[in-house]
Scaffold this active site. Structure first.
Site, PDB file in Angstrom:
ATOM      1  N   GLY A  47      10.485   2.469   3.745  1.00 26.72           N
ATOM      2  CA  GLY A  47      10.868   2.159   2.379  1.00 26.72           C
ATOM      3  C   GLY A  47      12.215   1.490   2.318  1.00 26.72           C
ATOM      4  N   ASN A 236      -4.974  -1.455  -2.584  1.00 26.01           N
ATOM      5  CA  ASN A 236      -4.103  -0.332  -2.923  1.00 26.01           C
ATOM      6  C   ASN A 236      -4.873   0.974  -2.763  1.00 26.01           C
ATOM      7  OD1 ASN A 236      -2.663   1.697  -4.641  1.00 26.01           O
ATOM      8  ND2 ASN A 236      -1.311  -0.044  -5.009  1.00 26.01           N
ATOM      9  N   ALA A 237      -4.303   1.908  -2.027  1.00 24.85           N
ATOM     10  CA  ALA A 237      -4.994   3.170  -1.741  1.00 24.85           C
ATOM     11  C   ALA A 237      -5.357   3.927  -3.015  1.00 24.85           C
ATOM     12  CB  ALA A 237      -4.125   4.042  -0.838  1.00 24.85           C
ATOM     13  N   GLN A 257      -0.282   7.330   4.964  1.00 24.91           N
ATOM     14  CA  GLN A 257       1.126   7.136   5.328  1.00 24.91           C
ATOM     15  C   GLN A 257       1.776   6.031   4.499  1.00 24.91           C
ATOM     16  OE1 GLN A 257       2.211   6.812   9.470  1.00 24.91           O
ATOM     17  NE2 GLN A 257       2.316   9.010   9.665  1.00 24.91           N
ATOM     18  N   VAL A 268       3.771   1.610  -3.900  1.00 25.07           N
ATOM     19  CA  VAL A 268       3.395   0.517  -4.805  1.00 25.07           C
ATOM     20  C   VAL A 268       2.273   1.005  -5.719  1.00 25.07           C
ATOM     21  CG1 VAL A 268       2.497  -1.829  -4.991  1.00 25.07           C
ATOM     22  CG2 VAL A 268       4.037  -1.226  -3.100  1.00 25.07           C
ATOM     23  N   TYR A 316       0.140  13.397   6.005  1.00 27.60           N
ATOM     24  CA  TYR A 316       0.805  12.910   7.206  1.00 27.60           C
ATOM     25  C   TYR A 316       2.306  12.714   7.002  1.00 27.60           C
ATOM     26  CZ  TYR A 316       0.447  11.406  12.009  1.00 27.60           C
ATOM     27  OH  TYR A 316       0.554  11.358  13.370  1.00 27.60           O
ATOM     28  N   CYS A 404       7.045   8.946  25.087  1.00 27.53           N
ATOM     29  CA  CYS A 404       6.028   9.935  25.438  1.00 27.53           C
ATOM     30  C   CYS A 404       6.542  11.307  25.017  1.00 27.53           C
ATOM     31  CB  CYS A 404       5.687   9.911  26.924  1.00 27.53           C
ATOM     32  SG  CYS A 404       6.952  10.586  28.004  1.00 27.53           S
ATOM     33  N   GLY A 486      11.736  10.884   6.081  1.00 28.51           N
ATOM     34  CA  GLY A 486      10.305  11.173   6.055  1.00 28.51           C
ATOM     35  C   GLY A 486       9.784  11.559   4.695  1.00 28.51           C
TER      36      GLY A 486
END
Length: 549
Positions: A47, A236-237, A257, A268, A316, A404, A486
């Site tokens: 963001g 758009n989700a 996510q 958005v 997530y 890792c 986060g």
């Protein structure tokens, strides 16, 4: 004309030593156009996560590092250099605090007002701590998450499974490759065409679809053939998820996510033309945030319906459940976060996202470390499989790097082995070793890393501060404490470390101390919370915990 920043390569120094050159190169690498999402605005990822407060501050940080002596420490306050003090040669060269606010003032409204006045910046996690390495930085964690979900629900494999998610930014962009590495088929919804194209360019994503019908045809074909495939759907989700529910198309697994942690500069809203949405952010932020909240509510309602109809659904780590709950979706927390669902057992063993970067800029230095893993950790089949896949499928962004998950004992051992290779000249220049703030003992985040702790200590924030303090005492080359990464302002506190392997005895000692104390705080944090696996690990590893035996 926007500035372009790129870290120097090779062994010529621009500072008084590698202890100063390392943080300077990593700061610059965070803003490399190959790495950062909006480098012209100093935004790295997440963001509005920034590497420096403004260009004047960036220049001052670089100048300070170039002038810094081997027994001095630079202080950085929310992306601005504020002081240099005489310390000692084994102290950190840089100490960073980003985005911290007194608790009663710790919300987005207060933060944005202070940011507008030029008093702070949002550092996310690895943006303001100068250890972001592009999408690879979250890739193995994402791979591990989907792998753990496959183990729990599908006998260890996502073959023939349809995974739905959204968001292809710096963090979410790891999802498509992580799913296909686990043999699944994934549909990733993304509103920004450039982000889809960027993930294809860096080989994290296979194909782009312009509409839902086209995307579902690709999904159905790949699922029927049990062929791994990732599709980026331009959309758009908050519109696509409800449409899939309406059509009765229920995926096997659903997550998200998008940048829901930031309803102004991240998420958005649905039903807005993308360029217009970007304009509205600046022209009428209150209207924009109202639309974001409404869209998030619809987004999460669809996720709940997917769950009701049999899909495996999890949050997530972007705080979308909290945003929906505030908007009146009272069952938003009916689906779990990814840490309690899949990752916490690894935290109990002191495992987490360990990363390293070749300051030489030569990919061969990273390939040598890949071989080192395969030589020295050959008994760890899971780790070796990951390293082989990463070598074959992961494109470098900026300075060559690798990530890792290593646990307590493994990190210190690997750090010494790398330092030995630098000392022998098998690696051309120092290697920077760090991690995400998302780690076993370095974060307090009740809606993410510390959600649902066994003893109810989700919101206890002493642990990341203790982590930063012990790593400072242990001599990490730079240490950071941040707020809001986060999940957004008001919802997390977390710490980061970076230590360099330059081939010296000093580095060997620092590496041993830091790479032991850092994951060690994760073990003690989980022992303190009552986790049996953490107790077993502490006992086997000889971790000294005064009030436990």
């Amino acid at each position: 004309m926007s500035r372009k920043v790129r870290a120097p390569r090779g062994t010529d120094l621009h500072c008084k030593g590698w202890q100063q050159e390392g943080p300077m190169r990593m700061l610059m690498n965070n803003l490399d156009p190959e790495v950062a999402e909006k480098p012209e605005e100093l935004i790295v990822y997440g963001g509005s996560g920034k590497a420096a407060r403004n260009w004047e501050a960036f220049d001052a940080i670089v100048k300070s590092l170039q002038e810094l002596e081997d027994d001095e420490t630079l202080l950085v306050q929310s992306g601005k250099p504020v002081g240099v003090f005489k310390t000692h040669s084994q102290a950190p060269r840089v100490l960073i605090a980003n985005s911290l606010l007194v608790p009663s003032w710790a919300d987005w409204d207060q933060f944005r007002e202070l940011e507008k006045q030029g008093l702070t910046m949002y550092g996310q996690m690895t943006a303001g701590s100068w250890i972001y390495i592009g999408t690879q930085g979250i890739l193995q964690g994402t791979y591990e998450t989907f792998g753990a979900a496959a183990d729990k629900h599908y006998n260890g494999d996502l073959s023939g499974k349809f995974v739905l998610t959204a968001g292809l930014g710096g963090m979410g962009g790891a999802q498509p490759l992580a799913v296909t590495m686990n043999n699944g088929v994934v549909l990733c919804v993304e509103v920004d065409r450039e982000r889809i194209e960027r993930r294809i360019d860096y080989q994290y994503l296979d194909k782009m679809a312009e509409n839902l019908d086209e995307a579902l045809e690709l999904v159905d074909e790949a699922v029927s053939e049990k062929k791994p495939l990732s599709i980026g759907l331009l959309g758009n989700a908050a519109s696509i998820y409800p449409e899939l529910v309406k059509r009765g198309r229920i995926p096997d697994m659903v997550t998200d996510q998008t940048s829901a942690h930031d309803i102004l500069n991240g998420y958005v809203p649905a039903d807005l033309d993308f360029p217009y949405a970007l304009e509205l952010r600046h022209q009428d932020p209150e209207k924009y945030m109202k639309l974001s909240k409404s869209s998030i509510a619809k987004h999460v309602e669809a996720m709940l319906e997917f769950q009701k109809q049999g899909a495996i659904v999890f949050d997530y780590g972007n705080n979308i459940r909290q945003q929906a709950y505030i908007e009146g979706i009272t069952k938003a927390f009916d689906f779990p976060g990814f840490v309690p669902a899949y990752i916490r057992p690894q935290f109990c063993e002191g495992k987490g996202p360990f990363r390293w970067v070749a300051l030489s800029g030569d990919p061969e230095d990273i390939y040598r470390t890949d071989r080192l893993i395969l030589e020295e950790f050959s008994d760890n089949e899971h780790l070796c499989r990951w390293i082989k896949m990463a070598g074959e499928q992961v494109s470098f962004q900026g300075l060559p790097s690798r990530i890792c998950w290593l646990g307590y004992g493994e990190r210190a051992r690997f750090g010494k082995l790398i330092n030995d290779l630098v000392a022998k000249g098998e690696i051309k220049a120092p290697i920077v070793i760090g991690r995400d703030h998302l780690d076993c003992g370095s974060v307090a985040s009740p809606n993410r890393e510390t959600e649902g702790m066994k003893d109810g200590s989700d919101a206890i924030a002493d642990w990341p501060i203790l982590n930063a303090l012990i790593n400072t005492a242990a001599g990490a080359h730079w240490v950071s404490v941040h707020h809001g990464g986060g999940v957004g302002i008001g919802y997390s506190l977390h710490a980061g470390i970076v230590v360099m392997a330059d081939g010296s005895k000093d580095a060997e000692e620092r590496l041993e101390r830091v790479l032991t104390s850092d994951p060690g705080t994760g073990i003690i944090r989980h022992v303190d919370a009552g986790y049996e696996l953490a107790k077993k690990t502490a006992s086997e590893q000889g971790v000294n915990i005064p009030m436990w035996s």
